[in-house]
Motif scaffolding. Structure first.
Motif, PDB file in Angstrom:
ATOM      1  N   SER A 278      12.376  23.861  -0.433  1.00 53.57           N
ATOM      2  CA  SER A 278      12.134  25.215  -0.918  1.00 53.57           C
ATOM      3  C   SER A 278      13.040  26.200  -0.198  1.00 53.57           C
ATOM      4  CB  SER A 278      10.670  25.606  -0.704  1.00 53.57           C
ATOM      5  OG  SER A 278      10.343  25.557   0.666  1.00 53.57           O
ATOM      6  N   GLY A 279      13.348  27.316  -0.854  1.00 54.14           N
ATOM      7  CA  GLY A 279      14.214  28.326  -0.247  1.00 54.14           C
ATOM      8  C   GLY A 279      15.621  27.829  -0.048  1.00 54.14           C
ATOM      9  N   ASP A 280      16.161  28.082   1.149  1.00 53.26           N
ATOM     10  CA  ASP A 280      17.511  27.645   1.495  1.00 53.26           C
ATOM     11  C   ASP A 280      17.435  26.670   2.659  1.00 53.26           C
ATOM     12  OD1 ASP A 280      20.591  28.198   1.409  1.00 53.26           O
ATOM     13  OD2 ASP A 280      20.023  28.327   3.521  1.00 53.26           O
ATOM     14  N   PRO A 281      18.206  25.576   2.625  1.00 54.21           N
ATOM     15  CA  PRO A 281      18.133  24.564   3.686  1.00 54.21           C
ATOM     16  C   PRO A 281      18.488  25.066   5.082  1.00 54.21           C
ATOM     17  CG  PRO A 281      19.195  23.655   1.740  1.00 54.21           C
ATOM     18  CD  PRO A 281      19.073  25.129   1.514  1.00 54.21           C
ATOM     19  N   SER A 282      19.105  26.223   5.185  1.00 57.54           N
ATOM     20  CA  SER A 282      19.515  26.710   6.502  1.00 57.54           C
ATOM     21  C   SER A 282      18.380  27.334   7.294  1.00 57.54           C
ATOM     22  CB  SER A 282      20.659  27.723   6.357  1.00 57.54           C
ATOM     23  OG  SER A 282      20.201  28.916   5.738  1.00 57.54           O
ATOM     24  N   LEU A 283      17.212  27.536   6.649  1.00 52.91           N
ATOM     25  CA  LEU A 283      16.101  28.202   7.322  1.00 52.91           C
ATOM     26  C   LEU A 283      14.820  27.377   7.248  1.00 52.91           C
ATOM     27  CD1 LEU A 283      16.538  31.862   5.996  1.00 52.91           C
ATOM     28  CD2 LEU A 283      17.004  31.067   8.311  1.00 52.91           C
ATOM     29  N   PHE A 284      14.292  26.996   8.406  1.00 49.15           N
ATOM     30  CA  PHE A 284      12.974  26.367   8.504  1.00 49.15           C
ATOM     31  C   PHE A 284      12.774  25.231   7.503  1.00 49.15           C
ATOM     32  CE2 PHE A 284      12.363  31.001   9.477  1.00 49.15           C
ATOM     33  CZ  PHE A 284      12.374  30.845  10.859  1.00 49.15           C
ATOM     34  N   SER A 285      13.784  24.399   7.346  1.00 47.06           N
ATOM     35  CA  SER A 285      13.732  23.345   6.332  1.00 47.06           C
ATOM     36  C   SER A 285      13.567  21.947   6.907  1.00 47.06           C
ATOM     37  CB  SER A 285      15.014  23.368   5.498  1.00 47.06           C
ATOM     38  OG  SER A 285      16.128  23.005   6.302  1.00 47.06           O
ATOM     39  N   ALA A 286      13.747  21.799   8.222  1.00 45.06           N
ATOM     40  CA  ALA A 286      13.712  20.479   8.873  1.00 45.06           C
ATOM     41  C   ALA A 286      14.843  19.576   8.386  1.00 45.06           C
ATOM     42  CB  ALA A 286      12.364  19.786   8.663  1.00 45.06           C
TER      43      ALA A 286
ATOM     44  N   GLY B  16      15.265  27.277  -3.903  1.00 51.57           N
ATOM     45  CA  GLY B  16      14.959  28.684  -4.092  1.00 51.57           C
ATOM     46  C   GLY B  16      13.524  29.012  -3.737  1.00 51.57           C
ATOM     47  N   PRO B  17      13.117  30.258  -3.976  1.00 49.97           N
ATOM     48  CA  PRO B  17      11.802  30.729  -3.536  1.00 49.97           C
ATOM     49  C   PRO B  17      10.641  30.334  -4.444  1.00 49.97           C
ATOM     50  CG  PRO B  17      12.985  32.489  -4.608  1.00 49.97           C
ATOM     51  CD  PRO B  17      13.939  31.329  -4.536  1.00 49.97           C
ATOM     52  N   GLY B  18      10.931  29.834  -5.624  1.00 45.83           N
ATOM     53  CA  GLY B  18       9.818  29.450  -6.501  1.00 45.83           C
ATOM     54  C   GLY B  18      10.120  29.542  -7.984  1.00 45.83           C
ATOM     55  N   ALA B  19      10.873  30.549  -8.391  1.00 45.76           N
ATOM     56  CA  ALA B  19      11.227  30.662  -9.807  1.00 45.76           C
ATOM     57  C   ALA B  19      12.256  29.591 -10.155  1.00 45.76           C
ATOM     58  CB  ALA B  19      11.794  32.052 -10.098  1.00 45.76           C
ATOM     59  N   ALA B  20      12.009  28.878 -11.233  1.00 45.43           N
ATOM     60  CA  ALA B  20      12.874  27.745 -11.586  1.00 45.43           C
ATOM     61  C   ALA B  20      14.295  28.173 -11.912  1.00 45.43           C
ATOM     62  CB  ALA B  20      12.272  26.992 -12.773  1.00 45.43           C
TER      63      ALA B  20
ATOM     64  N   VAL C 169      23.514  21.915  -0.288  1.00 41.35           N
ATOM     65  CA  VAL C 169      23.727  22.850  -1.400  1.00 41.35           C
ATOM     66  C   VAL C 169      22.787  24.033  -1.172  1.00 41.35           C
ATOM     67  CG1 VAL C 169      23.584  23.198  -3.891  1.00 41.35           C
ATOM     68  CG2 VAL C 169      24.340  20.986  -2.972  1.00 41.35           C
ATOM     69  N   PRO C 170      23.321  25.214  -0.874  1.00 45.24           N
ATOM     70  CA  PRO C 170      22.458  26.352  -0.521  1.00 45.24           C
ATOM     71  C   PRO C 170      21.592  26.823  -1.683  1.00 45.24           C
ATOM     72  CG  PRO C 170      24.733  27.064  -0.799  1.00 45.24           C
ATOM     73  CD  PRO C 170      24.747  25.562  -0.848  1.00 45.24           C
ATOM     74  N   GLY C 171      20.513  27.514  -1.311  1.00 52.22           N
ATOM     75  CA  GLY C 171      19.613  28.067  -2.318  1.00 52.22           C
ATOM     76  C   GLY C 171      19.262  29.502  -1.989  1.00 52.22           C
ATOM     77  N   VAL C 172      18.541  30.161  -2.869  1.00 52.88           N
ATOM     78  CA  VAL C 172      18.102  31.537  -2.634  1.00 52.88           C
ATOM     79  C   VAL C 172      16.966  31.516  -1.606  1.00 52.88           C
ATOM     80  CG1 VAL C 172      17.086  33.600  -3.665  1.00 52.88           C
ATOM     81  CG2 VAL C 172      18.719  32.225  -4.969  1.00 52.88           C
ATOM     82  N   PRO C 173      17.138  32.178  -0.454  1.00 49.55           N
ATOM     83  CA  PRO C 173      16.087  32.158   0.569  1.00 49.55           C
ATOM     84  C   PRO C 173      14.918  33.061   0.202  1.00 49.55           C
ATOM     85  CG  PRO C 173      17.915  33.504   1.302  1.00 49.55           C
ATOM     86  CD  PRO C 173      18.343  32.892   0.000  1.00 49.55           C
ATOM     87  N   ALA C 174      13.760  32.753   0.757  1.00 49.31           N
ATOM     88  CA  ALA C 174      12.550  33.521   0.450  1.00 49.31           C
ATOM     89  C   ALA C 174      12.693  34.989   0.825  1.00 49.31           C
ATOM     90  CB  ALA C 174      11.358  32.900   1.174  1.00 49.31           C
TER      91      ALA C 174
ATOM     92  N   TYR D 279      11.160  15.676  -3.217  1.00 51.18           N
ATOM     93  CA  TYR D 279      10.911  17.116  -3.284  1.00 51.18           C
ATOM     94  C   TYR D 279       9.706  17.518  -2.444  1.00 51.18           C
ATOM     95  CZ  TYR D 279       7.216  15.939  -6.660  1.00 51.18           C
ATOM     96  OH  TYR D 279       6.102  15.415  -7.263  1.00 51.18           O
ATOM     97  N   ALA D 280       9.676  18.791  -2.061  1.00 52.69           N
ATOM     98  CA  ALA D 280       8.671  19.293  -1.133  1.00 52.69           C
ATOM     99  C   ALA D 280       7.402  19.758  -1.843  1.00 52.69           C
ATOM    100  CB  ALA D 280       9.255  20.428  -0.302  1.00 52.69           C
ATOM    101  N   GLY D 281       6.724  18.837  -2.473  1.00 50.94           N
ATOM    102  CA  GLY D 281       5.408  19.091  -3.044  1.00 50.94           C
ATOM    103  C   GLY D 281       5.280  20.349  -3.872  1.00 50.94           C
ATOM    104  N   ALA D 282       4.189  21.086  -3.651  1.00 55.45           N
ATOM    105  CA  ALA D 282       3.878  22.266  -4.443  1.00 55.45           C
ATOM    106  C   ALA D 282       4.831  23.421  -4.200  1.00 55.45           C
ATOM    107  CB  ALA D 282       2.446  22.721  -4.137  1.00 55.45           C
ATOM    108  N   LEU D 283       5.722  23.305  -3.192  1.00 59.91           N
ATOM    109  CA  LEU D 283       6.662  24.384  -2.902  1.00 59.91           C
ATOM    110  C   LEU D 283       7.840  24.406  -3.862  1.00 59.91           C
ATOM    111  CD1 LEU D 283       6.768  24.143   0.996  1.00 59.91           C
ATOM    112  CD2 LEU D 283       5.455  25.731  -0.420  1.00 59.91           C
ATOM    113  N   VAL D 284       8.023  23.332  -4.618  1.00 58.47           N
ATOM    114  CA  VAL D 284       9.133  23.236  -5.561  1.00 58.47           C
ATOM    115  C   VAL D 284       8.591  23.347  -6.981  1.00 58.47           C
ATOM    116  CG1 VAL D 284      10.901  21.692  -6.500  1.00 58.47           C
ATOM    117  CG2 VAL D 284      10.590  21.868  -4.026  1.00 58.47           C
ATOM    118  N   PRO D 285       9.148  24.244  -7.812  1.00 59.40           N
ATOM    119  CA  PRO D 285       8.637  24.416  -9.174  1.00 59.40           C
ATOM    120  C   PRO D 285       8.799  23.164 -10.024  1.00 59.40           C
ATOM    121  CG  PRO D 285      10.701  25.609  -8.879  1.00 59.40           C
ATOM    122  CD  PRO D 285      10.275  25.153  -7.521  1.00 59.40           C
ATOM    123  N   THR D 286       7.736  22.797 -10.734  1.00 54.13           N
ATOM    124  CA  THR D 286       7.781  21.598 -11.573  1.00 54.13           C
ATOM    125  C   THR D 286       8.801  21.730 -12.698  1.00 54.13           C
ATOM    126  OG1 THR D 286       5.928  22.491 -12.871  1.00 54.13           O
ATOM    127  CG2 THR D 286       5.392  20.974 -11.070  1.00 54.13           C
TER     128      THR D 286
END
Length: 246
Positions: free
Chosen positions: A81-89, A9-13, A107-112, A32-39
């Motif tokens: 972070s966000g959704d794996p379908s966009l700019f996720s490598a 997702g975009p940041g909110a846990a 597993v999809p997520g909420v995109p930014a 996990y992708a460092g600071a882009l993923v909420p602790t």
């Protein structure tokens, strides 16, 4: 075992899917992708989960962790972070897993961009104003854009345009979009969408660059350009029209 590419997702846990949360709650390994993923999301994992921060890892190093885990019979949650379908490598990771015969799922997520639209309290497809949304970025210190996907080409339709990974070069964005959209076209920049420190900057192509610089926005932001941001007096959608619902 399986590698799960999970959208964080975009940041909110709490903006993750139930499926994503259930995977985290039983995960043996999480990359996990460092600071882009909420602790807070990582706190959902069991105490003995192996947590690997991929922020400073290259592709080979990441794949090494995935392969080691698979060899040990462990499922891996690969958090993006966000959704794996966009700019996720994800594509290049999945390609290597396929070559090694390692099963994987997404597993999809909420995109930014969806979180940004929510912050703006705007629908990005408004009847009579705009029914097309283009999701893109610009190329500076990144993989070059394919032919025909530069901003000048994308802007010819005057569709609603959502740009990721571009706010550091806001002046360039403005210069390339003004010829098609006009300096008076509404623009919004949403930084850290859905997070406690979310910041929204609104303006037009004529003044947004100065506002963004004044606000100190440098990264983790989405730029939204289009007339839908200022849409008023538009017709009701046919979806719930009286004639259709009879």
């Amino acid at each position: 075992m399986t590698v799960f590419f999970v959208g964080a997702g975009p940041g909110a846990a709490d903006l993750v899917t139930v499926r994503a949360l259930r995977l985290l709650e039983k995960a043996a390994v999480v990359v996990y992708a460092g600071a882009l993923v909420p602790t807070e999301l990582l706190a959902s994992c069991p105490p003995d989960t192996r947590l690997v921060d991929s922020a400073r890892m290259d592709l080979d190093e990441i794949l090494e962790v995935l392969v080691e885990s698979q060899s040990a019979g462990l499922d891996v949650v690969r958090l993006h972070s966000g959704d794996p379908s966009l700019f996720s490598a994800v594509a290049e990771q999945a390609r290597r897993l396929d070559a090694l015969g390692i099963p994987w799922e997404i597993v999809p997520g909420v995109p930014a961009f969806a979180a940004a639209a929510a912050a703006l309290r705007r629908e990005l497809t408004v009847p009579g104003i705009g029914q097309t949304v283009i999701l893109s970025r610009i190329a500076v210190d990144a993989t070059p854009m394919p032919s025909g996907e530069d901003l000048a080409a994308l802007s010819r339709s005057r569709s609603t345009l959502v740009l990721h990974l571009a706010v550091q070069h806001i002046e360039r964005v403005v210069d390339e979009l003004v010829p098609a959209y006009g300096a008076d076209c509404p623009v919004a920049v949403v930084a850290r969408a859905s997070r406690p420190d979310e910041l929204v900057v609104r303006g037009t192509l004529g003044d947004i660059a100065a506002q963004v610089r004044a606000a100190g926005v440098l990264r983790t932001a989405v730029i939204v350009v289009g007339r839908v941001l200022g849409a008023e007096g538009f017709p009701d959608s046919h979806l719930y029209s009286t004639e259709r619902c009879r």
